[in-house]
Write a protein that holds these residues in place. Structure first.
Motif, PDB file in Angstrom:
ATOM      1  N   ASP A  39      53.557  30.977  11.339  1.00 35.23           N
ATOM      2  CA  ASP A  39      54.580  31.977  10.866  1.00 35.23           C
ATOM      3  C   ASP A  39      55.731  31.753  12.004  1.00 35.23           C
ATOM      4  O   ASP A  39      55.301  31.387  12.976  1.00 35.23           O
ATOM      5  CB  ASP A  39      53.934  33.423  11.234  1.00 35.23           C
ATOM      6  CG  ASP A  39      53.255  33.978  10.032  1.00 35.23           C
ATOM      7  OD1 ASP A  39      52.050  33.480   9.714  1.00 35.23           O
ATOM      8  OD2 ASP A  39      53.673  34.976   9.447  1.00 35.23           O
ATOM      9  N   THR A  92      59.894  32.964  17.466  1.00 34.70           N
ATOM     10  CA  THR A  92      58.464  33.106  17.981  1.00 34.70           C
ATOM     11  C   THR A  92      57.553  32.398  16.821  1.00 34.70           C
ATOM     12  O   THR A  92      57.472  32.740  15.665  1.00 34.70           O
ATOM     13  CB  THR A  92      58.070  34.515  18.054  1.00 34.70           C
ATOM     14  OG1 THR A  92      59.066  35.222  18.636  1.00 34.70           O
ATOM     15  CG2 THR A  92      56.928  34.785  18.955  1.00 34.70           C
ATOM     16  N   THR A 142      53.794  31.319  15.725  1.00 32.32           N
ATOM     17  CA  THR A 142      52.335  31.758  15.775  1.00 32.32           C
ATOM     18  C   THR A 142      51.612  31.024  14.639  1.00 32.32           C
ATOM     19  O   THR A 142      52.148  30.621  13.505  1.00 32.32           O
ATOM     20  CB  THR A 142      52.011  33.261  15.713  1.00 32.32           C
ATOM     21  OG1 THR A 142      52.563  33.740  14.526  1.00 32.32           O
ATOM     22  CG2 THR A 142      52.578  33.786  16.767  1.00 32.32           C
ATOM     23  N   ARG A 168      49.838  24.855  20.266  1.00 31.49           N
ATOM     24  CA  ARG A 168      49.870  26.216  20.192  1.00 31.49           C
ATOM     25  C   ARG A 168      50.090  26.592  21.744  1.00 31.49           C
ATOM     26  O   ARG A 168      50.595  27.499  22.450  1.00 31.49           O
ATOM     27  CB  ARG A 168      48.566  27.188  19.721  1.00 31.49           C
ATOM     28  CG  ARG A 168      48.721  27.186  18.375  1.00 31.49           C
ATOM     29  CD  ARG A 168      47.679  28.012  17.646  1.00 31.49           C
ATOM     30  NE  ARG A 168      46.747  27.525  18.000  1.00 31.49           N
ATOM     31  CZ  ARG A 168      45.295  28.123  17.740  1.00 31.49           C
ATOM     32  NH1 ARG A 168      45.131  29.365  17.212  1.00 31.49           N
ATOM     33  NH2 ARG A 168      44.189  27.393  18.366  1.00 31.49           N
TER      34      ARG A 168
END
Lengths: 534, 312
Positions: free
Chosen positions: A10, A60, A62, A74
């Motif tokens: 995402d 952002t 994720t 990550r």
């Protein structure tokens, strides 16, 4: 083993208010090409950039899984990302003119990639730069390395950009619209270079809105819409048997897959525009070297050729913006070229321009009402009537009156082009000069704007000079076509005849540069919709 | 070759225009220039008065005075100072070096400060930029004489680190240079930061980052050069501020120099000196604009063909 793998990824911008990519999963492998297809704003670039940790400072990212070069990305900090960028994942963006630093020689740009990862000692960098330029097919590499981007042609520039991206030998190359803004023949050569890199084992992530490019290069396709990958599969399967409704919609909108509306025979009647022996020179260079053609009311004439072939100069002569050095232009039987501006001004409303990039062709500070209102004022429409007339014009081009107060930046690409068309129509023209009117638009929007142009032409009986480098678009809307090269018309005639049996080698090379599927649609004159796409 | 000739002609025109403006403006100042020669309190007889007028050519019609003035200017004779009783050329030559020292020091310091602060505050974080912008605003709005007095109070009177006035050493150059350079640096920083941020948004910056180049290197190696272009357009303002600033700084710090001579000459209505200073400033402006054109071509290869400069 996959070199880059992302699952359920995402990307959110602006503190989560914009959800650009939703739950996307991709795998990139050595020697394979995955294409991300979708229209502007679908999240293709955001997804690709997030694989480099370059989605931007406000993004952002994720993911359930994000592995780059065998490590969990990550957890990456800025230093880890730097280690990966260029060395494991490289980036080739669109338009090398701005994607390479214009103030530094291309050799310095390539050296920077080499030294960023210390893959080569500084003393041997020069030699490696020459080797890389040779590998991507740049002639005279020693001399070219000292040149700047603006001194190189479009194709060489893009090659230099590719050389700088592969300098540290990354296993994966992200190619973000790598051939947009290139001429067909140049595009074909750059695609061939990318295919060669793929053969040699580089994995590619190709981002493109152009399905023809995708078809030429990709093994697998992922179709994106509103940040979601709606369909993925082998390229042949997705293009032949699309499953998702959106993929079908995209394919149906591709020019060349749509039915032709151009007629074979020119309409009857006196020519509206008569161009005879037009020559235009600039500082010793001949841009247009003796062109003749006529255009009748209701007729659409396509003008094709690569950049620098003289198309735009010819259009400027037709528009009365450039004075031909030789030859004449008659408009409706009266002299149009070579007469004083005073004698032309009253007739200027007859010819209007639909520009390539409406964003730069309208004042960015003006709302739509003023953009169109100015054109109405130029033809003497009293102030009191302008608002009503503007509303009528907007309706005519398929826009609603609530856009009247918007500024160009707040409009979509398609809406902007419609405003530009409304402005052109405001003066009640008889001839439209469309200079690449849809090349800056997404395919589905392209189709809508072409439909609009065609409808207007029928309703208003407009003659159109349609300039385009996209042969599929020309085939779809034009009655006749002229092929220009080095300022000369090398071939002209009804579209079907020229495309089915090109007589001039240059026309043939243009047609050869069109990828296979589109070409299949171009060649058989009356078989516009291949069975697989209908 | 033709370009160089055209430049020379336009330079001569600029100097002529500036000199003419100075001549006209000085005619508008009320009062009798004779008193500037002999001193305002001096008692002069009618006869002496006439003699002085004739000596300095003040008895001739204005047009003749003007033509004489231009003729002298064209042959680099600026005449004699009314007050100092020496040729203007000598006066200016004597005072030139201290001012040149000051100007060069400020010219080195201001861009250096601007580059450091602009690069340091063009990062992702917002707060350094906000702090810097506030400081820049304060510095730009502070009158330089006050800035100079504050620096003197702190570093010379209170701490005793640096001399109060000119001693001939390098130490006495420090505070004047800072006073002159700070306001310039503040404005340059703002311009350069805008340029840096704009350049860092360009696609080539993304390409550089995608090569694995550290963010600081992207700024120094790529963006800085782009930000130099808007900064170079400020050169005219920069020169003007240096010359104007020199007047104030030299007086606050009691330094010798052109600025001080200018202020004195204006106060005393010493016309030949003022005219000489104006001509000198015009020459400096012309020289700076030539230099800037060359620098443009050095910084931006895309401009090289147009200007004919074949540098680097």
């Amino acid at each position: 083993m996959s070199l880059v793998e992302a699952a359920d990824l995402d990307v959110r911008f602006a503190a989560g208010r914009v959800h650009a990519v939703r739950g996307a999963s991709v795998r990139l492998e050595a020697g394979r090409c995955l294409a991300l297809v979708g229209e502007s704003g679908s999240g293709k670039s955001a997804l690709a950039r997030s694989l480099l940790g370059l989605a931007g400072p406000t993004a952002t990212v994720t993911a359930a899984e994000l592995r780059v070069a065998g490590e969990d990305a990550r957890e990456f900090g800025p230093r880890d990302w730097r280690r990966v960028r260029g060395r494991h994942v490289g980036l080739v963006s669109q338009d090398a003119l701005v994607a390479l630093d214009p103030l530094r020689p291309i050799g310095a740009e390539i050296t920077e990639s080499l030294l960023a990862h210390r893959t080569v000692p500084r003393s041997r960098a020069r030699e490696r730069v020459v080797g890389l330029l040779t590998r991507v097919g740049v002639p005279d590499p020693e001399e070219r390395a000292r040149q700047y981007v603006h001194q190189l042609s479009g194709g060489l520039r893009q090659r230099a950009l590719i050389a700088s991206a592969i300098a540290a030998e990354p296993g994966i190359l992200i190619a973000d619209e790598p051939t947009t803004a290139l001429d067909a023949a140049v595009q074909a050569r750059v695609l061939a270079l990318l295919a060669e890199l793929k053969e040699q084992g580089t994995g590619l992530l190709l981002i493109s809105h152009d399905l023809a490019v995708v078809e030429a290069l990709a093994d697998e396709v992922a179709v994106m819409r509103h940040g979601v990958i709606v369909e993925t599969g082998p390229t042949d399967r997705v293009l032949e048997e699309p499953r998702h409704a959106y993929t079908k919609e995209l394919l149906a909108a591709v020019p060349g897959s749509r039915p032709r509306t151009g007629r074979g025979r020119p309409p009857e009647g006196e020519p509206l525009l008569d161009v005879t022996g037009v020559v235009k020179r600039f500082a010793g260079r001949t841009a247009v070297a003796g062109v003749d053609f006529t255009l009748r009311p209701g007729e659409t004439l396509g003008l094709v050729g690569e950049s620098g072939s003289g198309k735009t100069t010819l259009a400027r002569v037709v528009l009365g913006m450039a004075r031909p050095d030789e030859g004449t232009v008659l408009l409706d039987g009266e002299p149009w070229s070579g007469v004083p501006e005073r004698a032309r001004r009253a007739r200027r409303h007859t010819i209007q321009l639909v520009p390539q990039d409406p964003l730069s062709a309208v004042d960015p500070r003006w709302p739509v009402a003023r953009v169109v209102g100015e054109a109405l004022a130029a033809t003497g429409v009293p102030r009191a009537e302008r608002a009503d007339r503007t509303a009528v014009l907007l309706e005519r081009v398929g826009l609603t009156a609530d856009l009247l107060g918007r500024r160009p930046a707040a409009l979509s690409g398609g809406q902007r082009q419609r405003v530009a068309i409304a402005r052109a129509l405001a003066t009640k023209p008889r001839l439209l000069v469309c200079d690449e009117p849809v090349s800056a638009l997404d395919v589905s929007v392209q189709a809508q704007v072409l439909d609009l142009l065609r409808r207007l032409q029928e309703e208003l009986g407009l003659a159109t000079l349609f300039i385009s480098h996209d042969l599929a678009v020309v085939r779809e809307v034009c009655d006749r076509v002229m092929v220009m090269k080095d300022g000369v018309v090398v071939e002209s005639g009804p579209v079907e005849e020229v495309f089915a049996g090109p007589a001039h080698p240059y026309t043939r090379s243009l047609l050869d540069a069109v990828p296979r599927r589109v070409r299949a649609a171009l060649e058989p004159p009356n078989n516009a919709l291949p069975a697989s796409l209908s | 070759m033709r370009g160089a000739l055209a430049r020379l002609v336009s330079a001569a025109l600029v100097v002529w225009a500036a000199a003419t403006c100075a001549f006209l403006v000085l005619q508008l100042i009320p009062g009798d220039p004779v008193y500037a020669v002999v001193g305002s309190d001096a008692l002069v007889s009618e006869e002496q008065h006439e003699r002085i007028r004739a000596e300095y050519g003040l008895d001739q019609p204005l047009v003749v005075q003007y033509l004489n003035y231009v003729a002298r200017l064209a042959t680099f004779r600026f005449g004699d100072s009314y007050q100092l009783q020496q040729p203007v050329a000598t006066v200016l030559a004597d005072q030139l070096w201290p001012t040149v020292q000051l100007a060069l020091a400020a010219t080195a310091l201001a861009p250096l400060l601007a580059v450091l602060v602009a690069v340091a505050t063009s990062g992702r974080r917002n707060w350094p930029r906000r702090v810097a912008a506030a400081v820049e605003l304060v510095v730009v709005s502070t009158p330089s004489f006050w800035l100079g007095i504050m620096l003197l109070t702190i570093f010379s009177f209170r701490l005793g680190w640096l001399p109060v006035s000119e001693t001939g050493g390098v130490a006495s150059l420090v505070l004047p240079t800072i006073t002159l350079a700070l306001p310039i640096a503040a404005v340059l920083t703002q311009v350069m930061r805008e340029g840096l941020l704009a350049a860092l948004d360009q696609p080539f910056a993304v390409t550089a980052r995608a090569r694995g180049v550290p963010e600081t290197a992207v700024r120094y190696r790529h963006a800085l050069r782009h930000s130099a272009l808007p900064a170079l357009t400020m050169a005219g303002w920069f020169t003007g501020t240096l010359l104007g600033g020199a007047v104030i700084v030299e007086n606050v710090f009691a330094r010798p120099g052109i600025g001080r001579v200018t202020l004195q000459a204006v106060g005393d209505r010493d016309l030949p000196v003022v005219q000489g200073v104006v001509a000198l400033s015009a020459v400096v402006f012309v020289a700076v604009s030539v230099l800037v054109d060359v620098l443009y071509a050095v910084v931006d290869p895309r401009l090289r063909r147009k200007t004919g400069v074949q540098a680097i």
